[in-house]
Design a protein around this motif. Structure first.
Motif, PDB file in Angstrom:
ATOM      1  N   CYS A 200     -91.950  12.149  -9.780  1.00 16.91           N
ATOM      2  CA  CYS A 200     -91.224  11.507  -8.691  1.00 16.91           C
ATOM      3  C   CYS A 200     -90.949  12.551  -7.618  1.00 16.91           C
ATOM      4  CB  CYS A 200     -89.971  10.799  -9.185  1.00 16.91           C
ATOM      5  SG  CYS A 200     -88.606  11.853  -9.463  1.00 16.91           S
ATOM      6  N   ILE A 201     -90.691  12.074  -6.396  1.00 16.89           N
ATOM      7  CA  ILE A 201     -90.524  13.001  -5.268  1.00 16.89           C
ATOM      8  C   ILE A 201     -89.039  13.179  -4.976  1.00 16.89           C
ATOM      9  CG2 ILE A 201     -91.059  13.453  -2.840  1.00 16.89           C
ATOM     10  CD1 ILE A 201     -93.576  11.780  -3.138  1.00 16.89           C
ATOM     11  N   LYS A 202     -88.571  14.410  -4.996  1.00 19.72           N
ATOM     12  CA  LYS A 202     -87.179  14.727  -4.679  1.00 19.72           C
ATOM     13  C   LYS A 202     -87.167  15.782  -3.574  1.00 19.72           C
ATOM     14  CE  LYS A 202     -84.965  12.213  -7.727  1.00 19.72           C
ATOM     15  NZ  LYS A 202     -84.122  11.101  -7.210  1.00 19.72           N
ATOM     16  N   HIS A 203     -86.122  15.767  -2.762  1.00 23.16           N
ATOM     17  CA  HIS A 203     -85.964  16.796  -1.739  1.00 23.16           C
ATOM     18  C   HIS A 203     -85.142  17.920  -2.372  1.00 23.16           C
ATOM     19  CE1 HIS A 203     -85.066  17.756   2.774  1.00 23.16           C
ATOM     20  NE2 HIS A 203     -86.096  18.420   2.320  1.00 23.16           N
ATOM     21  N   LEU A 204     -85.810  19.026  -2.703  1.00 22.45           N
ATOM     22  CA  LEU A 204     -85.132  20.093  -3.445  1.00 22.45           C
ATOM     23  C   LEU A 204     -84.886  21.333  -2.589  1.00 22.45           C
ATOM     24  CD1 LEU A 204     -86.878  20.233  -6.959  1.00 22.45           C
ATOM     25  CD2 LEU A 204     -84.977  18.800  -6.199  1.00 22.45           C
ATOM     26  N   GLY A 205     -83.795  22.002  -2.881  1.00 22.77           N
ATOM     27  CA  GLY A 205     -83.593  23.375  -2.440  1.00 22.77           C
ATOM     28  C   GLY A 205     -83.921  24.268  -3.625  1.00 22.77           C
ATOM     29  N   ILE A 206     -84.815  25.228  -3.432  1.00 27.30           N
ATOM     30  CA  ILE A 206     -85.257  26.083  -4.532  1.00 27.30           C
ATOM     31  C   ILE A 206     -85.058  27.550  -4.165  1.00 27.30           C
ATOM     32  CG2 ILE A 206     -87.263  26.811  -5.925  1.00 27.30           C
ATOM     33  CD1 ILE A 206     -88.415  23.991  -5.526  1.00 27.30           C
ATOM     34  N   ALA A 207     -84.413  28.294  -5.047  1.00 27.42           N
ATOM     35  CA  ALA A 207     -84.283  29.749  -4.896  1.00 27.42           C
ATOM     36  C   ALA A 207     -84.806  30.355  -6.180  1.00 27.42           C
ATOM     37  CB  ALA A 207     -82.826  30.140  -4.676  1.00 27.42           C
ATOM     38  N   LYS A 208     -85.786  31.228  -6.060  1.00 28.41           N
ATOM     39  CA  LYS A 208     -86.443  31.748  -7.254  1.00 28.41           C
ATOM     40  C   LYS A 208     -86.623  33.252  -7.142  1.00 28.41           C
ATOM     41  CE  LYS A 208     -89.884  29.146  -8.971  1.00 28.41           C
ATOM     42  NZ  LYS A 208     -91.235  28.534  -9.112  1.00 28.41           N
ATOM     43  N   ASP A 209     -86.295  33.964  -8.219  1.00 27.51           N
ATOM     44  CA  ASP A 209     -86.551  35.402  -8.270  1.00 27.51           C
ATOM     45  C   ASP A 209     -87.933  35.588  -8.872  1.00 27.51           C
ATOM     46  OD1 ASP A 209     -86.719  38.078  -8.642  1.00 27.51           O
ATOM     47  OD2 ASP A 209     -84.941  38.272  -9.919  1.00 27.51           O
ATOM     48  N   THR A 210     -88.899  36.029  -8.048  1.00 25.50           N
ATOM     49  CA  THR A 210     -90.272  36.136  -8.534  1.00 25.50           C
ATOM     50  C   THR A 210     -90.541  37.497  -9.163  1.00 25.50           C
ATOM     51  OG1 THR A 210     -91.114  37.085  -6.502  1.00 25.50           O
ATOM     52  CG2 THR A 210     -91.075  34.682  -6.636  1.00 25.50           C
ATOM     53  N   GLY A 211     -89.584  38.410  -9.070  1.00 30.58           N
ATOM     54  CA  GLY A 211     -89.820  39.747  -9.580  1.00 30.58           C
ATOM     55  C   GLY A 211     -90.151  40.716  -8.461  1.00 30.58           C
ATOM     56  N   ASN A 212     -90.776  40.211  -7.394  1.00 32.69           N
ATOM     57  CA  ASN A 212     -91.014  41.088  -6.242  1.00 32.69           C
ATOM     58  C   ASN A 212     -90.423  40.524  -4.954  1.00 32.69           C
ATOM     59  OD1 ASN A 212     -92.785  39.052  -6.071  1.00 32.69           O
ATOM     60  ND2 ASN A 212     -94.623  40.283  -5.755  1.00 32.69           N
ATOM     61  N   GLY A 213     -89.449  39.636  -5.114  1.00 31.00           N
ATOM     62  CA  GLY A 213     -88.780  39.062  -3.957  1.00 31.00           C
ATOM     63  C   GLY A 213     -88.220  37.710  -4.315  1.00 31.00           C
ATOM     64  N   VAL A 214     -87.474  37.156  -3.385  1.00 28.55           N
ATOM     65  CA  VAL A 214     -86.814  35.879  -3.621  1.00 28.55           C
ATOM     66  C   VAL A 214     -87.463  34.804  -2.768  1.00 28.55           C
ATOM     67  CG1 VAL A 214     -84.610  34.662  -3.515  1.00 28.55           C
ATOM     68  CG2 VAL A 214     -84.648  37.108  -3.989  1.00 28.55           C
ATOM     69  N   GLU A 215     -87.790  33.676  -3.368  1.00 30.84           N
ATOM     70  CA  GLU A 215     -88.232  32.524  -2.592  1.00 30.84           C
ATOM     71  C   GLU A 215     -87.014  31.686  -2.234  1.00 30.84           C
ATOM     72  OE1 GLU A 215     -90.915  30.342  -5.038  1.00 30.84           O
ATOM     73  OE2 GLU A 215     -92.424  31.932  -5.100  1.00 30.84           O
ATOM     74  N   LEU A 216     -86.926  31.300  -0.967  1.00 27.62           N
ATOM     75  CA  LEU A 216     -85.848  30.412  -0.516  1.00 27.62           C
ATOM     76  C   LEU A 216     -86.495  29.273   0.248  1.00 27.62           C
ATOM     77  CD1 LEU A 216     -83.153  32.844   1.007  1.00 27.62           C
ATOM     78  CD2 LEU A 216     -83.205  31.838  -1.277  1.00 27.62           C
ATOM     79  N   ARG A 217     -86.498  28.067  -0.330  1.00 27.08           N
ATOM     80  CA  ARG A 217     -87.229  26.990   0.323  1.00 27.08           C
ATOM     81  C   ARG A 217     -86.616  25.638   0.050  1.00 27.08           C
ATOM     82  NH1 ARG A 217     -91.458  25.955  -3.904  1.00 27.08           N
ATOM     83  NH2 ARG A 217     -91.205  27.581  -5.472  1.00 27.08           N
ATOM     84  N   VAL A 218     -86.641  24.803   1.078  1.00 23.71           N
ATOM     85  CA  VAL A 218     -86.168  23.423   0.990  1.00 23.71           C
ATOM     86  C   VAL A 218     -87.341  22.548   1.406  1.00 23.71           C
ATOM     87  CG1 VAL A 218     -84.619  21.699   1.989  1.00 23.71           C
ATOM     88  CG2 VAL A 218     -83.792  24.036   1.585  1.00 23.71           C
TER      89      VAL A 218
END
Lengths: 434, 434
Positions: free
Chosen positions: A243-261
């Motif tokens: 299903c499709i949701k509008h998410l805010g995602i913050a992820k520690d990838t190990g070499n930086g942080v992803e910040l995305r909506v």
């Protein structure tokens, strides 16, 4: 003991909700803090009929609150970032602790505000700024503080989630549902902030800082809205099991942080996929705890006030108690425990599921229903399975709400019927309605 | 700054998990508190190969810890109620703050322990005693402190929930599934504590005290287990639109408190009904916030350690910081913020959902798949809908994980194909795996 003195700047939806919660639950709140909260000063240009502020000092100029020597805490609920920023910095200068629900203010000016607060030795609390009533900042910054946080993913805008839920449930397109959301008051006349993800980006900025210990960096959040999603996409996603949701995602990838909506396909079987309508939920994955989820109302007068007042209570406790027992062991102070009785199970009232096996002969059901009816128990639903001749017949029924004692007595009588073959199964039913 | 000195009594599953979390996340934890935590003393009869305690002082007699003048905090993880009670009371006498995961100890002896702690001016923290890694006591006692709590209903025993989930998914009976749970290590050889609801009753006792401000009253909890539930009942409940969960329920009825643990039918569409397997979840309904839900792992070495260490951090902060900033504004201290970069969206890697409309002619799909493959993008699933001749054909596909930049370049090339009719929809996919 002298009350904790609070000033409330702004008397809109959240401001009036805050006044109402502080007044309605004043006694319980005092038992939690150890002394009462007093709303000592309100900053508002006009009264709000949604709350009663009789007898409270009111100033049209909110800066009067920042300078009021009486106040311990200033609650900023005026919104926006210009005046709000100035107000908060002025109040800090005057030694007030701050509570705010303003996500834009914290996401965009938090670094400077915290610097000023630290220098002046005051606290700034902003639980209400993210996911309304859900105590998610406390969960992340305290409850899960032992973890290295791997990622945070949240439905943190109720308007967007309402629109996507309606599109899915009714197969309708974005524009049509947006109009409905506006009519219902879930979406603003200018919906950009919500549907284009700016509101969610503010909240994600704050979540990411607390998750990873990085400065607030709103300008670095990648943001994509939901306005281009079509009914066709929702159907196709469903076909693939998503299903499709509008998410805010913050992820520690190990070499930086992803910040995305952005709109996101998630598998239908994850709990987050079942979060519908205007509700919010945040998933957090920590290296020790594993996946967790926090769910509740993300907006609205009283859910937001719930978080604002929780912050006031936290500051009130810090201003009150000795070091040994910052939060009382059981949340309430030992000398303020309630003597409310614990009820016996016989006094509990609920619906019941009843299952029994009976001999297949005339009149058995009539006997059972007569016994139930004599005890005032009415049947909401029932089914009797067809079986081969002379086999025991299973009978299953659901009752309306009834006291446990009446049900117990009825079941004793039913069990004594000759046609009833073995133990009767009785399970309580709860609908968990709010 | 001198470290916070912690003694850990008990080196079983949770004890070794606690050692591992404190060691692995030592740096992040120090950034949160403002100084490091040192495991200064361990009480255990034998080492546990699941953790490394080289260089740490070990005593076979746990009472050595209670009397160790070096320790700030004693973490009680020996379990049981007899020695554990004596140990905790002795440590309190010697001025140690206490952290415990022991639900039986708190539910049965908490009132006396808190009295002793209050007199001695020390804190007692027990987040891990209820619902493992879910910070539910903090949510209830602090995050939702503004509310009059109406009711709490929780799946607070993972073993029971695993059994009920398996019974439903596989149509199997209780006894059979219990054996499987025992083989998997989810149920004890003597499963009474879990399946008869005693463990849940301990936890409910604690939840109810914090929800309503009533003394701990374990003996008054009504308790009913799940061993009598049959596959037939689960099927019949399903027929009526319900599923069966083993719930702990605490409800303020207005003239008393209900405290009960029993199998319960709940509507399939409430979020709690989707909590499966060994996971725990607690719903709380507050008068301001409305319904909320908190979900996570309720047991296990590291999920429980997550809560134990969160309590250690909380006490460590209280022993460290000045009044102004008990919890750092953003969870981590300002001088310990990370400079971890925020990644641009082009560097993000995920799966993608792609939907486009093409002219119905030979070779179009081949062109598209060639472009994807040139960029290293592989297709996980795809469908192409049958439509009438000369209508635009919708093509939907899901890719494997790939960098955003590769996908963007591929989509630019695909958009340039003559047969592609309108804007291409591209939505990111997240499976939210832990």
């Amino acid at each position: 003991m002298k009350p904790v003195k609070v000033g409330i700047a702004g008397l809109g939806t959240v401001g009036s909700g805050t006044v109402n919660v502080l007044q309605r639950n004043a006694q319980e709140i005092a038992r939690r803090i150890g002394r009462p909260i007093e709303i000592a000063h309100i900053g508002a240009r006009r009264p709000n009929p949604a709350c009663n502020i009789d007898g409270i000092r009111v100033s049209a100029d909110v800066f009067e609150l920042a300078r009021d020597p009486e106040l311990d805490i200033l609650v900023e609920l005026i919104g926006g970032t210009t005046t709000a920023r100035e107000l908060v910095l002025t109040a800090i200068e005057h030694g007030k602790h701050i509570v705010t629900a303003n996500k834009a203010l914290i996401a965009e000016h938090g670094n400077a505000i915290f610097r000023a607060a630290h220098e002046r030795g005051v606290d700034v609390a902003f639980e209400a700024s993210v996911a309304g009533g859900i105590p998610i900042l406390k969960a992340l910054g305290e409850g899960l503080a032992a973890n290295h946080i791997k990622w945070v993913a949240g439905i943190i805008n109720g308007t967007g989630n309402f629109i996507l839920t309606e599109m899915r449930d009714k197969g309708r397109d974005f524009a049509e549902v947006l109009k409905e959301a506006q009519a219902l008051g879930y979406a603003e006349a200018d919906p950009t902030f919500d549907v284009e993800g700016i509101d969610a980006a503010h909240k994600l900025t704050i979540l990411a800082s607390i998750a990873f210990g990085i400065p607030l960096q709103f300008s670095k959040v990648y943001t994509e809205g939901i306005s281009r999603i079509t009914a066709e996409d929702i159907k196709a996603a469903d076909y693939f099991g998503y299903c499709i949701k509008h998410l805010g995602i913050a992820k520690d990838t190990g070499n930086g942080v992803e910040l995305r909506v952005h709109p996101t396909l998630i598998p239908k079987e994850v709990l987050l996929a079942s979060v519908n309508g205007v509700m919010n939920a945040v998933m957090i994955d920590g290296d020790a705890v594993g996946p967790t989820l926090f769910y509740g109302a993300g907006a609205g007068a009283e859910p937001t006030a719930s978080a604002v007042v929780a912050d006031v209570i936290e500051l009130g406790r810090a201003l009150t108690v000795d070091h040994d027992e910052r939060v009382p062991y059981l949340g309430f102070h030992a000398d303020a425990m309630s003597e409310m009785p614990v009820l016996g199970i016989d006094e509990v009232e609920c619906s019941f599921y009843i299952r029994l096996h009976v001999q297949d002969r005339t009149g058995v059901l009539a006997d059972i229903t007569r016994i139930l009816s004599d005890k005032g128990i009415s049947i909401e639903a029932m089914y009797q399975k067809d079986v081969d001749d002379n086999e025991p017949v299973p009978v299953v029924l659901m009752t309306h709400r009834i006291r446990e004692s009446a049900m117990r007595e009825a079941l004793e009588q039913i069990a004594a019927l000759e046609a009833v073959l073995d133990d009767i199964m009785r399970i309580r039913v709860e609908t968990l309605d709010a």
